[in-house]
Design a protein around this motif. Structure first.
Motif, PDB file in Angstrom:
ATOM      1  N   VAL A 201      48.400  46.514  38.612  1.00 58.03           N
ATOM      2  CA  VAL A 201      47.579  45.939  37.700  1.00 58.03           C
ATOM      3  C   VAL A 201      46.446  46.801  37.239  1.00 58.03           C
ATOM      4  O   VAL A 201      45.835  47.607  37.854  1.00 58.03           O
ATOM      5  N   ASP A 202      46.149  46.887  35.623  1.00 55.58           N
ATOM      6  CA  ASP A 202      45.171  47.616  35.202  1.00 55.58           C
ATOM      7  C   ASP A 202      44.055  46.669  34.959  1.00 55.58           C
ATOM      8  O   ASP A 202      44.235  45.898  33.993  1.00 55.58           O
TER       9      ASP A 202
ATOM     10  N   LEU B  97      38.116  40.710  42.124  1.00 52.84           N
ATOM     11  CA  LEU B  97      38.545  39.594  43.224  1.00 52.84           C
ATOM     12  C   LEU B  97      39.726  38.731  42.612  1.00 52.84           C
ATOM     13  O   LEU B  97      40.436  38.436  43.387  1.00 52.84           O
ATOM     14  N   ASP B  98      39.726  38.527  41.283  1.00 53.94           N
ATOM     15  CA  ASP B  98      40.704  37.808  40.629  1.00 53.94           C
ATOM     16  C   ASP B  98      41.938  38.395  40.694  1.00 53.94           C
ATOM     17  O   ASP B  98      43.225  37.791  40.991  1.00 53.94           O
ATOM     18  N   ALA B  99      41.926  39.647  40.338  1.00 50.10           N
ATOM     19  CA  ALA B  99      43.111  40.500  40.526  1.00 50.10           C
ATOM     20  C   ALA B  99      43.940  40.404  41.881  1.00 50.10           C
ATOM     21  O   ALA B  99      44.812  40.461  42.163  1.00 50.10           O
ATOM     22  N   ALA B 100      42.783  40.729  42.820  1.00 48.86           N
ATOM     23  CA  ALA B 100      43.340  40.814  44.360  1.00 48.86           C
ATOM     24  C   ALA B 100      44.023  39.409  44.642  1.00 48.86           C
ATOM     25  O   ALA B 100      44.963  39.421  45.486  1.00 48.86           O
ATOM     26  N   ALA B 101      43.512  38.439  44.048  1.00 50.69           N
ATOM     27  CA  ALA B 101      44.048  37.016  44.502  1.00 50.69           C
ATOM     28  C   ALA B 101      45.433  36.887  43.919  1.00 50.69           C
ATOM     29  O   ALA B 101      46.045  35.962  44.379  1.00 50.69           O
ATOM     30  N   HIS B 102      45.928  37.643  43.014  1.00 54.05           N
ATOM     31  CA  HIS B 102      47.130  37.456  42.231  1.00 54.05           C
ATOM     32  C   HIS B 102      48.250  38.681  42.628  1.00 54.05           C
ATOM     33  O   HIS B 102      48.840  38.848  42.064  1.00 54.05           O
ATOM     34  N   MET B 103      47.639  39.448  43.892  1.00 56.19           N
ATOM     35  CA  MET B 103      48.436  40.564  44.129  1.00 56.19           C
ATOM     36  C   MET B 103      48.824  40.533  45.714  1.00 56.19           C
ATOM     37  O   MET B 103      48.045  39.542  46.303  1.00 56.19           O
ATOM     38  N   SER B 104      49.516  41.413  46.049  1.00 57.66           N
ATOM     39  CA  SER B 104      50.187  41.392  47.675  1.00 57.66           C
ATOM     40  C   SER B 104      49.967  42.752  48.257  1.00 57.66           C
ATOM     41  O   SER B 104      49.703  43.980  47.364  1.00 57.66           O
TER      42      SER B 104
ATOM     43  N   LEU C 168      46.209  48.496  42.256  1.00 57.45           N
ATOM     44  CA  LEU C 168      45.215  48.160  41.336  1.00 57.45           C
ATOM     45  C   LEU C 168      44.345  49.474  40.595  1.00 57.45           C
ATOM     46  O   LEU C 168      43.893  49.946  41.451  1.00 57.45           O
ATOM     47  N   LEU C 169      44.340  49.450  39.472  1.00 58.18           N
ATOM     48  CA  LEU C 169      43.720  50.474  38.676  1.00 58.18           C
ATOM     49  C   LEU C 169      42.617  50.163  38.026  1.00 58.18           C
ATOM     50  O   LEU C 169      42.421  49.301  37.294  1.00 58.18           O
TER      51      LEU C 169
ATOM     52  N   ILE D 177      45.881  46.213  49.441  1.00 60.77           N
ATOM     53  CA  ILE D 177      46.108  46.347  47.897  1.00 60.77           C
ATOM     54  C   ILE D 177      45.588  48.184  47.848  1.00 60.77           C
ATOM     55  O   ILE D 177      44.352  48.292  48.244  1.00 60.77           O
ATOM     56  N   ILE D 178      46.442  48.667  47.008  1.00 61.79           N
ATOM     57  CA  ILE D 178      45.993  50.196  46.842  1.00 61.79           C
ATOM     58  C   ILE D 178      45.198  50.146  45.713  1.00 61.79           C
ATOM     59  O   ILE D 178      45.816  49.879  44.513  1.00 61.79           O
ATOM     60  N   VAL D 179      43.805  50.436  45.684  1.00 60.23           N
ATOM     61  CA  VAL D 179      42.665  50.715  44.824  1.00 60.23           C
ATOM     62  C   VAL D 179      42.676  52.279  44.270  1.00 60.23           C
ATOM     63  O   VAL D 179      42.498  53.145  45.104  1.00 60.23           O
ATOM     64  N   VAL D 180      43.016  52.396  42.882  1.00 63.55           N
ATOM     65  CA  VAL D 180      42.766  53.599  42.566  1.00 63.55           C
ATOM     66  C   VAL D 180      41.606  53.426  41.278  1.00 63.55           C
ATOM     67  O   VAL D 180      41.793  52.705  40.382  1.00 63.55           O
ATOM     68  N   GLU D 181      40.548  54.331  41.523  1.00 64.84           N
ATOM     69  CA  GLU D 181      39.393  54.386  41.141  1.00 64.84           C
ATOM     70  C   GLU D 181      38.997  55.434  40.269  1.00 64.84           C
ATOM     71  O   GLU D 181      39.134  56.527  40.815  1.00 64.84           O
ATOM     72  N   ALA D 182      38.970  55.287  39.022  1.00 61.53           N
ATOM     73  CA  ALA D 182      38.574  56.626  38.267  1.00 61.53           C
ATOM     74  C   ALA D 182      36.970  56.949  38.702  1.00 61.53           C
ATOM     75  O   ALA D 182      36.053  56.064  38.874  1.00 61.53           O
TER      76      ALA D 182
END
Length: 802
Positions: free
Chosen positions: A208-209, A286-293, A298-299, A334-339
């Motif tokens: 997810v971007d 938070l909405d992205a996380a609710a739709h992820m596993s 998550l970028l 969830i793996i979060v990649v943060e610029a």
């Protein structure tokens, strides 16, 4: 609703930032928004008096308001309720309590504040600085000095973290040779090597971007079927940026343009623009996380203006609400990649508006979000720090931040055949890191049947990485070298490195030190009958890897079989490992004085690569089995080079033992089958004191049952008095009615050393049981804060068939 003043970025010929504001757009910007976190006491006051925050702002900045102040107060998080987040944590048996986002508000201020903000922005335009307007900085400083305020920051929409000229090339030739970031180290990440392995194209991986502005009809993206989760696909900064980011990862493997790093992955997008006019990054996360596993990626393609008012951009987690939202995502696996942002900043030297060194890993003020933070490097070999990249100990890895060849679009998102040779910034580097992570995730899922968690992935990306040209000066970490990682992690099962075996504390545990819930291990499995082929039934590829409901109830007078699953995240194989299993009656705190040893079983070898290795059967003979019921289990594992930890003899050391030893695990949860006729489940549980001295504890319940369920707790009167528990008297018991779907503090008090209180939880679920659960949690009030030291969780549903 209108958006506050925030400036967009123009890229001039020299790559320098300049700020601008559209006059037509500025006419819409008649409100400034502030994210405000109240103290628990102030939150209660706001709930009782909706004008409380208005009064607070009047006290803070009275010169901004007329006799009728224009202040509008709404919840900061609208996409997901705090109860939903807590339920996700409870279901996953999370190590940390979910942050309470109910205490966060978004406060919209009237035109007086917006006008002053516009004047500050116009002054900025004249100097071409990327800095927060001083008016906002002063307001935030005054707010955080109020005793009712725990945190505050503006809700601004900073431009995405990319710089550089936007070149458009002809599209009638394959562009893959231009994508040097795909090549072997030291030039690139060696994605081409990863493609040779099952799953190496990203199959089975979800990405997810989070940003703004995509042309999803681009000729090299349309086949990917990218969908939008929520928000507005807004063109505030044009559609080129998001298109280029998605192109790096997902351009189709076809006869046109280039090729994405993981063209087999599934891509989705979510916009920071939560409606037509307002951006809200924590709400989007938070909405992205609710739709992820677990294991999804998550970028975060965003950056923020420095809230201290200094020049330059900062990573998005500089704002407290965003940091808390990222923590929710990473805690859920969830793996979060943060610029890392294009602010030129030394993050180790950065001091927040609250006076803390939040990005310096050697500082006591450092705070860990769990995200993988990305810096930018030059394209040439060796790779030096790209001039505008953030740097410091918080930067984990880097990738190309210039000359990134990828898809492109025009400002309006109508051109579907454009490409660029020159995308860049930490915006260009971060999708490369996502691609590397997705290749590793795809290989892990295809070959081992399990997905990698966020902290394990962050460590894995550094294995055998390519250092920058001057590591001591650059301080941007290494660039991933996929060949070096794959050969070490997935194919070096007999290497001479050090093993690091672990038993998971909960689904999603990757072997790191934990805090909070540590008692929901899915890897200690009790069955009433032996399993013919334990590896096939329970190991990698069995489909049961993340199932926490594999154990059956204990039946008195019958033989049982116990199996323990172990993983090895080290660089060397573990040989001749032993695992010892103990049982105790159900208790919120399973201290060593409650343990009864069942026995020890040996495993010939545990290979590297985090493959679930299942122990041989450990027999639990009928004459050693207690009365029928549900029990708690403890497993301790060790090898010669990773020995079994020694159980300490003081309670504070025991608490550390629980959280810091990854080769010790608890299974303090029970699976409760449906009650006949919708009757009451009667579930006994012990609440012990510490084993060394009297100590203060908190007792809580965490519910995820349907609202029509009924829950009550029967507590001995003496225990109720000690813990301050209120309820109805019934003989020698106190009966407490509990909320089925919420977290509730039942009591707090001092328990004597070696004491045991026998409680009974009674639950009636009326048949709606599958996937529901209820937990009793015990916390120790230690030197600084309450620390969870144990829990018993009852899951309602059928035991998994094997």
């Amino acid at each position: 609703m209108k958006i506050p003043v925030v400036q967009a970025v123009l890229f001039n010929a020299f790559g320098a930032l300049s700020l601008w504001a559209s006059a037509g757009y500025a006419q819409q910007q008649d409100q400034l928004r502030i994210a405000l976190k109240l103290s628990p006491e102030a939150h209660q006051k706001q709930q009782a008096d909706p004008n409380f925050i208005t009064t607070l702002f009047q006290r803070t900045e009275p010169q901004e308001f007329s006799a009728a102040p224009q202040v509008t107060v709404n919840p900061l998080i609208g996409a997901q309720r705090s109860a939903n987040i807590s339920a996700r944590f409870a279901l996953a048996g999370k190590r940390d309590a979910a942050p309470n986002f109910d205490v966060w508000y978004q406060v919209q201020l009237g035109s007086g504040s917006a006008e002053k903000t516009r004047r500050g922005a116009q002054a900025q335009n004249a100097t071409a600085e990327a800095a927060m307007p001083q008016h906002i900085v002063d307001l935030i400083r005054e707010l955080i000095q109020q005793r009712e305020v725990e945190s505050a920051h503006p809700l601004l929409a900073a431009p995405p973290p990319s710089l550089g000229a936007r070149a458009v090339d002809a599209l009638d030739d394959p562009r893959s040779p231009n994508q040097g970031y795909l090549n072997p180290a030291p030039q690139g990440i060696d994605a081409r090597y990863g493609w040779a392995f099952p799953g190496g194209d990203g199959t089975g991986v979800n990405i997810v971007d989070m940003e703004q502005g995509w042309n999803l009809n681009h000729e090299d993206l349309v086949a990917a079927g990218i969908t939008m989760i929520s928000g507005w696909n807004k063109d505030r900064y044009g559609f080129a940026h998001g298109t280029s980011v998605m192109g790096e990862m997902l351009m189709a493997d076809n006869q046109m343009g280039g090729v994405g790093i993981v063209p087999g992955a599934k891509g989705r997008v979510i916009s920071q623009w939560r409606d037509e006019y307002y951006a809200n990054t924590p709400d989007a996360i938070l909405d992205a996380a609710a739709h992820m596993s677990f294991g999804d990626i998550l970028l975060l393609e965003a950056q923020e203006l420095d809230p201290t008012g200094e020049f330059g951009y900062m990573p998005v987690e500089v704002f407290d609400a965003t940091f808390e939202a990222i923590r929710v995502a990473t805690s859920l696996g969830i793996i979060v990649v943060e610029a890392g942002a294009n602010g030129y900043r030394d993050l180790d030297a950065y001091v927040s508006i609250s006076g803390k060194s939040i990005f310096n890993r050697s500082s006591p003020d450092y705070r860990e979000s769990g995200a993988i933070m990305v810096g930018g490097g030059t394209a040439g070999v060796p790779h030096y720090r790209w001039y505008a990249s953030s740097h410091g100990s918080r930067i984990d890895v880097h990738a190309w931040a210039e000359y990134v060849d990828t898809a492109d679009s025009d400002w309006y998102g109508t051109e579907n055949t454009l490409y660029t040779c020159c995308f860049g910034g930490t915006s260009g580097a971060s999708p490369i890191i996502v691609g590397a992570a997705a290749i590793l995730q795809g290989i892990s899922f295809a070959t081992r049947g399990v997905k990698i968690g966020p902290l394990e992935m962050r460590d894995m990306l550094k294995i055998n990485g390519t250092p920058s040209g001057d590591p001591a000066s650059d301080r941007i970490g290494v660039m991933p070298n996929l060949k070096g990682i794959i050969d070490t992690v997935f194919h070096n099962n007999t290497g001479g490195g050090q093993p690091d075996i672990y038993i998971r504390d909960y689904v999603g545990d990757t072997g790191d030190a934990t805090s909070g819930g540590v008692s929901s291990s899915p890897d200690i499995i009790v069955r009433q009958q032996p399993i013919a082929n334990p590896d096939a039934a329970l190991g990698s590829g069995s489909g049961t890897e993340s199932n926490p409901a594999l154990s059956q109830p204990v039946v008195s007078g019958q033989d049982h079989s116990i199996y323990v699953r172990i993983q090895n995240r080290g660089t060397g194989a573990a040989s001749s490992a032993n695992v010892t299993v103990h049982w105790s009656e159900p208790a919120t705190l399973v201290t060593p004085n409650l343990w009864t040893e069942i026995g020890t079983v040996s495993l010939p070898a545990i290979p590297t690569g985090n493959t679930l290795t299942v122990s041989p059967r450990l027999a639990w003979p009928a004459d050693k089995v207690p009365a029928s019921g549900h029990y708690c289990f403890v497993a301790l594992a060790g090898t010669d080079r990773d020995p079994t930890p020694t159980v300490p003899n003081t309670f504070p050391d025991f608490v550390k033992f629980v959280s810091e030893n990854n080769n010790a695990a608890w299974r303090n949860f029970n699976v409760i089958p449906p009650a006949a006729g919708g009757g009451w489940h009667k579930l006994p549980v012990t609440v012990p004191g510490a084993f060394d001295s009297a100590r203060e504890f908190v007792l809580k319940t965490v519910g995820n049952l349907p609202q029509h369920a009924k829950v009550r707790l029967h507590v001995p009167k003496e225990f109720a008095q000690r813990m301050g528990i209120k309820g109805c008297n019934k003989g020698d018991k106190v009966v407490v009615a509990l909320k089925p779907g919420e977290t509730v503090q039942v009591g707090v008090g001092v328990l004597e050393a070696g004491s045991f209180a026998k409680l009974e939880l009674q639950v009636q679920t009326h048949g709606a049981e599958e996937g529901s659960e209820f937990a009793l949690v015990q916390e120790w009030i230690g030197a600084f804060e309450a620390v969870e030291v144990g829990r018993v969780t009852w899951r309602f549903g059928q035991v998994a068939e094997l």
